[in-house]
Design a protein around this motif. Sequence first.
Motif, PDB file in Angstrom:
ATOM      1  N   ARG A  36       0.828  -1.214   0.000  1.00 40.09           N
ATOM      2  CA  ARG A  36       0.000   0.000   0.000  1.00 40.09           C
ATOM      3  C   ARG A  36       0.859   1.259   0.000  1.00 40.09           C
ATOM      4  N   VAL A  37       1.865   1.277   0.857  1.00 40.28           N
ATOM      5  CA  VAL A  37       2.705   2.468   0.983  1.00 40.28           C
ATOM      6  C   VAL A  37       3.388   2.797  -0.339  1.00 40.28           C
ATOM      7  N   ARG A  42       3.566   6.225  -5.195  1.00 36.38           N
ATOM      8  CA  ARG A  42       3.612   6.328  -6.657  1.00 36.38           C
ATOM      9  C   ARG A  42       2.451   7.167  -7.195  1.00 36.38           C
ATOM     10  N   ALA A  43       1.281   7.053  -6.557  1.00 36.74           N
ATOM     11  CA  ALA A  43       0.089   7.796  -6.997  1.00 36.74           C
ATOM     12  C   ALA A  43       0.032   9.213  -6.432  1.00 36.74           C
ATOM     13  N   GLY A  44       0.906   9.508  -5.473  1.00 38.02           N
ATOM     14  CA  GLY A  44       0.888  10.838  -4.862  1.00 38.02           C
ATOM     15  C   GLY A  44      -0.277  11.046  -3.918  1.00 38.02           C
ATOM     16  N   ILE A  45      -0.718   9.951  -3.285  1.00 37.91           N
ATOM     17  CA  ILE A  45      -1.809  10.026  -2.315  1.00 37.91           C
ATOM     18  C   ILE A  45      -1.328   9.416  -1.008  1.00 37.91           C
ATOM     19  N   SER A  46      -2.078   9.629   0.054  1.00 35.10           N
ATOM     20  CA  SER A  46      -1.675   9.047   1.328  1.00 35.10           C
ATOM     21  C   SER A  46      -2.073   7.573   1.381  1.00 35.10           C
ATOM     22  N   GLU A  47      -1.387   6.851   2.217  1.00 33.29           N
ATOM     23  CA  GLU A  47      -1.717   5.439   2.419  1.00 33.29           C
ATOM     24  C   GLU A  47      -3.136   5.308   2.984  1.00 33.29           C
ATOM     25  N   THR A  48      -3.535   6.262   3.806  1.00 26.73           N
ATOM     26  CA  THR A  48      -4.889   6.276   4.363  1.00 26.73           C
ATOM     27  C   THR A  48      -5.923   6.420   3.251  1.00 26.73           C
ATOM     28  N   LEU A  66      -8.366   8.651 -10.193  1.00 26.32           N
ATOM     29  CA  LEU A  66      -7.674   8.631 -11.486  1.00 26.32           C
ATOM     30  C   LEU A  66      -6.157   8.628 -11.328  1.00 26.32           C
ATOM     31  N   GLU A  67      -5.640   9.337 -10.321  1.00 30.40           N
ATOM     32  CA  GLU A  67      -4.194   9.288 -10.048  1.00 30.40           C
ATOM     33  C   GLU A  67      -3.772   7.864  -9.701  1.00 30.40           C
ATOM     34  N   LEU A  68      -4.585   7.211  -8.897  1.00 34.75           N
ATOM     35  CA  LEU A  68      -4.276   5.846  -8.498  1.00 34.75           C
ATOM     36  C   LEU A  68      -4.322   4.898  -9.693  1.00 34.75           C
ATOM     37  N   LEU A  69      -5.353   5.017 -10.520  1.00 31.87           N
ATOM     38  CA  LEU A  69      -5.445   4.167 -11.710  1.00 31.87           C
ATOM     39  C   LEU A  69      -4.265   4.407 -12.638  1.00 31.87           C
ATOM     40  N   THR A  70      -3.858   5.652 -12.776  1.00 33.08           N
ATOM     41  CA  THR A  70      -2.701   5.974 -13.612  1.00 33.08           C
ATOM     42  C   THR A  70      -1.431   5.353 -13.041  1.00 33.08           C
ATOM     43  N   ALA A  71      -1.300   5.359 -11.723  1.00 36.33           N
ATOM     44  CA  ALA A  71      -0.118   4.752 -11.086  1.00 36.33           C
ATOM     45  C   ALA A  71      -0.095   3.243 -11.293  1.00 36.33           C
ATOM     46  N   LEU A  72      -1.263   2.616 -11.336  1.00 36.03           N
ATOM     47  CA  LEU A  72      -1.328   1.173 -11.597  1.00 36.03           C
ATOM     48  C   LEU A  72      -1.016   0.868 -13.055  1.00 36.03           C
ATOM     49  N   GLY A  73      -1.359   1.776 -13.924  1.00 31.81           N
ATOM     50  CA  GLY A  73      -1.109   1.624 -15.358  1.00 31.81           C
ATOM     51  C   GLY A  73      -1.927   2.647 -16.107  1.00 31.81           C
ATOM     52  N   PRO A  74      -1.297   3.486 -16.938  1.00 35.11           N
ATOM     53  CA  PRO A  74      -2.019   4.550 -17.634  1.00 35.11           C
ATOM     54  C   PRO A  74      -3.228   4.052 -18.423  1.00 35.11           C
ATOM     55  N   ASP A  75      -3.159   2.831 -18.899  1.00 35.96           N
ATOM     56  CA  ASP A  75      -4.285   2.292 -19.664  1.00 35.96           C
ATOM     57  C   ASP A  75      -5.535   2.144 -18.805  1.00 35.96           C
ATOM     58  N   LEU A  76      -5.376   1.966 -17.498  1.00 38.17           N
ATOM     59  CA  LEU A  76      -6.548   1.829 -16.627  1.00 38.17           C
ATOM     60  C   LEU A  76      -7.350   3.122 -16.583  1.00 38.17           C
ATOM     61  N   ALA A  77      -6.689   4.238 -16.370  1.00 40.25           N
ATOM     62  CA  ALA A  77      -7.394   5.521 -16.337  1.00 40.25           C
ATOM     63  C   ALA A  77      -7.995   5.825 -17.702  1.00 40.25           C
ATOM     64  N   ASN A  78      -7.251   5.560 -18.767  1.00 40.51           N
ATOM     65  CA  ASN A  78      -7.761   5.803 -20.112  1.00 40.51           C
ATOM     66  C   ASN A  78      -8.966   4.926 -20.416  1.00 40.51           C
ATOM     67  N   SER A  79      -8.981   3.706 -19.900  1.00 38.04           N
ATOM     68  CA  SER A  79     -10.108   2.802 -20.120  1.00 38.04           C
ATOM     69  C   SER A  79     -11.371   3.315 -19.450  1.00 38.04           C
ATOM     70  N   VAL A  80     -11.234   3.899 -18.268  1.00 36.59           N
ATOM     71  CA  VAL A  80     -12.391   4.460 -17.569  1.00 36.59           C
ATOM     72  C   VAL A  80     -12.978   5.599 -18.399  1.00 36.59           C
ATOM     73  N   VAL A  81     -12.126   6.468 -18.889  1.00 33.37           N
ATOM     74  CA  VAL A  81     -12.588   7.587 -19.702  1.00 33.37           C
ATOM     75  C   VAL A  81     -13.251   7.071 -20.980  1.00 33.37           C
ATOM     76  N   ALA A  82     -12.633   6.102 -21.640  1.00 30.62           N
ATOM     77  CA  ALA A  82     -13.193   5.546 -22.878  1.00 30.62           C
ATOM     78  C   ALA A  82     -14.546   4.896 -22.632  1.00 30.62           C
ATOM     79  N   LEU A  83     -14.690   4.234 -21.503  1.00 28.00           N
ATOM     80  CA  LEU A  83     -15.959   3.588 -21.176  1.00 28.00           C
ATOM     81  C   LEU A  83     -17.070   4.618 -21.042  1.00 28.00           C
TER      82      LEU A  83
END
Length: 107
Positions: A36-37, A42-48, A66-83
């Motif tokens: 988690r940490v 990586r996402a620029g958010i707190s662990e909380t 969206l920051e978190l999805l981008t940190a997991l993989g840019p395609d994840l955030a883009n997929s949400v937008v495309a959906l």
Amino acid sequence: MEREERPLPQSPEAARATRALGQAIRNARVARKLRRVDLARRAGISETTLGRLERGDATVAIGRVLELLTALGPDLANSVVALVEADPVGERLRKLGQSKRVRPDEF
């Protein structure tokens, strides 16, 4: 000091989706063998905030999601937008030349 979580009024569908998204984010993190940490950093958010997101807390800002999805993989955030952009109901209404506002039960 940890922020008190206040439940938001949510439809049952939105509540299920929020929990499912949180679980999917957790599963993606675990599949990548990220702590988690590390993902939070990586996402620029707190662990909380990451923990709240994984639990399906509806009060987490969409920008953080969206920051978190981008940190997991840019395609994840883009997929949400495309959906959302695909919006088959909206497309169908546009093709019909729908000019008045409609309720969901009229689709």
